[in-house]
Structures are given as structure tokens and as C-alpha cells.
Design a protein around this motif. Structure first.
Motif, PDB file in Angstrom:
ATOM      1  N   SER A  10      12.268  23.277  46.271  1.00  0.00           N
ATOM      2  CA  SER A  10      12.433  22.834  47.650  1.00  0.00           C
ATOM      3  C   SER A  10      13.377  23.786  48.378  1.00  0.00           C
ATOM      4  O   SER A  10      14.190  24.469  47.764  1.00  0.00           O
ATOM      5  N   CYS A  11      13.238  23.794  49.703  1.00  0.00           N
ATOM      6  CA  CYS A  11      14.132  24.614  50.522  1.00  0.00           C
ATOM      7  C   CYS A  11      15.460  23.895  50.683  1.00  0.00           C
ATOM      8  O   CYS A  11      15.621  22.743  50.253  1.00  0.00           O
ATOM      9  N   ARG A  12      16.384  24.539  51.312  1.00  0.00           N
ATOM     10  CA  ARG A  12      17.734  23.968  51.460  1.00  0.00           C
ATOM     11  C   ARG A  12      17.731  22.655  52.239  1.00  0.00           C
ATOM     12  O   ARG A  12      18.436  21.716  51.896  1.00  0.00           O
ATOM     13  N   CYS A  13      16.949  22.566  53.298  1.00  0.00           N
ATOM     14  CA  CYS A  13      16.946  21.348  54.110  1.00  0.00           C
ATOM     15  C   CYS A  13      15.986  20.281  53.602  1.00  0.00           C
ATOM     16  O   CYS A  13      16.033  19.146  54.055  1.00  0.00           O
ATOM     17  N   GLY A  14      15.095  20.648  52.666  1.00  0.00           N
ATOM     18  CA  GLY A  14      14.179  19.682  52.077  1.00  0.00           C
ATOM     19  C   GLY A  14      12.877  19.458  52.827  1.00  0.00           C
ATOM     20  O   GLY A  14      12.066  18.631  52.405  1.00  0.00           O
ATOM     21  N   THR A  39      15.394  39.362  51.218  1.00  0.00           N
ATOM     22  CA  THR A  39      16.361  38.347  50.793  1.00  0.00           C
ATOM     23  C   THR A  39      17.801  38.663  51.159  1.00  0.00           C
ATOM     24  O   THR A  39      18.634  37.758  51.179  1.00  0.00           O
ATOM     25  N   CYS A  73      11.138  28.683  55.011  1.00  0.00           N
ATOM     26  CA  CYS A  73      11.228  27.463  55.796  1.00  0.00           C
ATOM     27  C   CYS A  73      11.578  27.846  57.230  1.00  0.00           C
ATOM     28  O   CYS A  73      12.566  28.536  57.460  1.00  0.00           O
ATOM     29  N   CYS A  76      15.307  25.885  58.045  1.00  0.00           N
ATOM     30  CA  CYS A  76      16.585  26.333  57.462  1.00  0.00           C
ATOM     31  C   CYS A  76      16.580  27.803  57.054  1.00  0.00           C
ATOM     32  O   CYS A  76      17.620  28.361  56.744  1.00  0.00           O
ATOM     33  N   SER A  78      15.269  29.190  54.365  1.00  0.00           N
ATOM     34  CA  SER A  78      15.219  29.451  52.917  1.00  0.00           C
ATOM     35  C   SER A  78      13.998  30.281  52.543  1.00  0.00           C
ATOM     36  O   SER A  78      12.888  30.020  53.026  1.00  0.00           O
ATOM     37  N   GLY A  96      15.580  30.842  43.513  1.00  0.00           N
ATOM     38  CA  GLY A  96      16.473  29.954  44.244  1.00  0.00           C
ATOM     39  C   GLY A  96      15.770  28.777  44.899  1.00  0.00           C
ATOM     40  O   GLY A  96      16.413  27.783  45.243  1.00  0.00           O
ATOM     41  N   PHE A  97      14.464  28.852  45.087  1.00  0.00           N
ATOM     42  CA  PHE A  97      13.678  27.746  45.640  1.00  0.00           C
ATOM     43  C   PHE A  97      13.472  26.646  44.599  1.00  0.00           C
ATOM     44  O   PHE A  97      13.289  25.486  44.946  1.00  0.00           O
ATOM     45  N   ASP A  99      14.133  23.781  41.950  1.00  0.00           N
ATOM     46  CA  ASP A  99      15.158  22.747  41.872  1.00  0.00           C
ATOM     47  C   ASP A  99      16.014  22.857  40.614  1.00  0.00           C
ATOM     48  O   ASP A  99      17.160  22.424  40.613  1.00  0.00           O
TER      49      ASP A  99
END
Length: 135
Positions: A10-14, A39, A73, A76, A78, A96-97, A99
Motif C-alpha cells: 500500500s502507499c503511504r496514505c492508503g 525515486t 499514488c 501522497c 508514493s 517500500g510499497f 506492507d
């Protein structure tokens, strides 16, 4: 991978997520200039899945250049991953994506010839001067 068959990211904001019920087929570092530029990091790590094994939650934004589509995303920012026109059916998600990124240790280095000279990763992984797979 650790006996678990569900792999999630998932991305940082979800707002964007992905789930796979099949194990990834590749986990790797990439030292190429494109990955650094995309990146802002000195090295990138990816987890490769078959496109048919992924279910997306939300719709990532994309940017395409040179036969590669990179996703992120739109809310955010990501980094999510990329698809390469020369590797149909494969999706490479940014480590990093994921979980649980500790479940996906890289197994090789791609574009070792372009590794920044001050970056030293002490491992015995195979190192490829360019691409690690035939394209």
C-alpha cells in the motif's frame, strides 16, 4: 515466502493497495540511473509479480517514457512500481510499497556497473553489469 500466501502492499496514505496470492518471482536491487531519478534514492529494490496474480485496490497514477510505465499514488506521491513493455505480464512493485518489506530480501543486483561508487552493500548476491533478465 515464510509460508504465507498473501502478499500486500500500500502507499503511504492508503488510497492505493495491491494484493497477490502467489509468491513473487523476483526480488532485486536496481542501480540504474532511471530508478535513481524516479525515486531520489541511491538504489531501488523491487518485488516482481505476475500481473494476473495481483488485485488492485484503487487506481495508481502512471507516467510513461521509453517503453516503461511507472506508477505512483496521485495523492501522497508514493512510488508503487513499474511495468516494462519488453517484459509483458510482469509488474515490479517497489520494496517500500510492500506492507512487510522484510519478507522480500533482494536476491541480485541489476546495473551494478552503474552503482554509485560510495554505495557499498556487503552481500554475496549475483551482480549483473546491466539487465539481470533477458528482455
Amino acid at each position: 515466502m515464510n509460508g504465507e500466501k498473501t502478499h500486500t502492499g500500500s502507499c503511504r496514505c492508503g488510497l492505493i493497495g495491491a494484493e497477490a496470492r502467489a509468491d513473487p518471482f523476483r526480488c532485486s536491487y536496481c542501480h540504474c540511473r532511471d530508478c535513481r531519478k524516479q525515486t531520489g534514492a541511491p538504489v531501488m529494490a523491487f518485488v516482481g509479480f505476475r500481473e494476473g496474480d495481483l488485485v488492485w485496490l484503487g487506481q495508481p497514477q502512471t507516467w510513461r517514457a521509453g517503453g516503461v510505465e511507472r506508477s505512483f499514488c496521485g495523492h501522497c506521491g508514493s512510488q508503487i512500481g513499474y511495468r516494462d513493455d519488453q517484459l509483458p505480464g510482469e509488474v515490479y512493485l517497489s520494496l517500500g510499497f510492500m506492507d512487510a518489506p522484510e519478507r522480500y530480501p533482494p536476491t541480485l543486483h541489476a546495473f551494478e556497473a552503474r552503482r554509485l561508487p560510495f554505495l557499498h552493500l556487503a552481500d554475496d548476491l549475483p551482480r549483473f553489469a546491466g539487465f539481470s533478465i533477458e528482455r
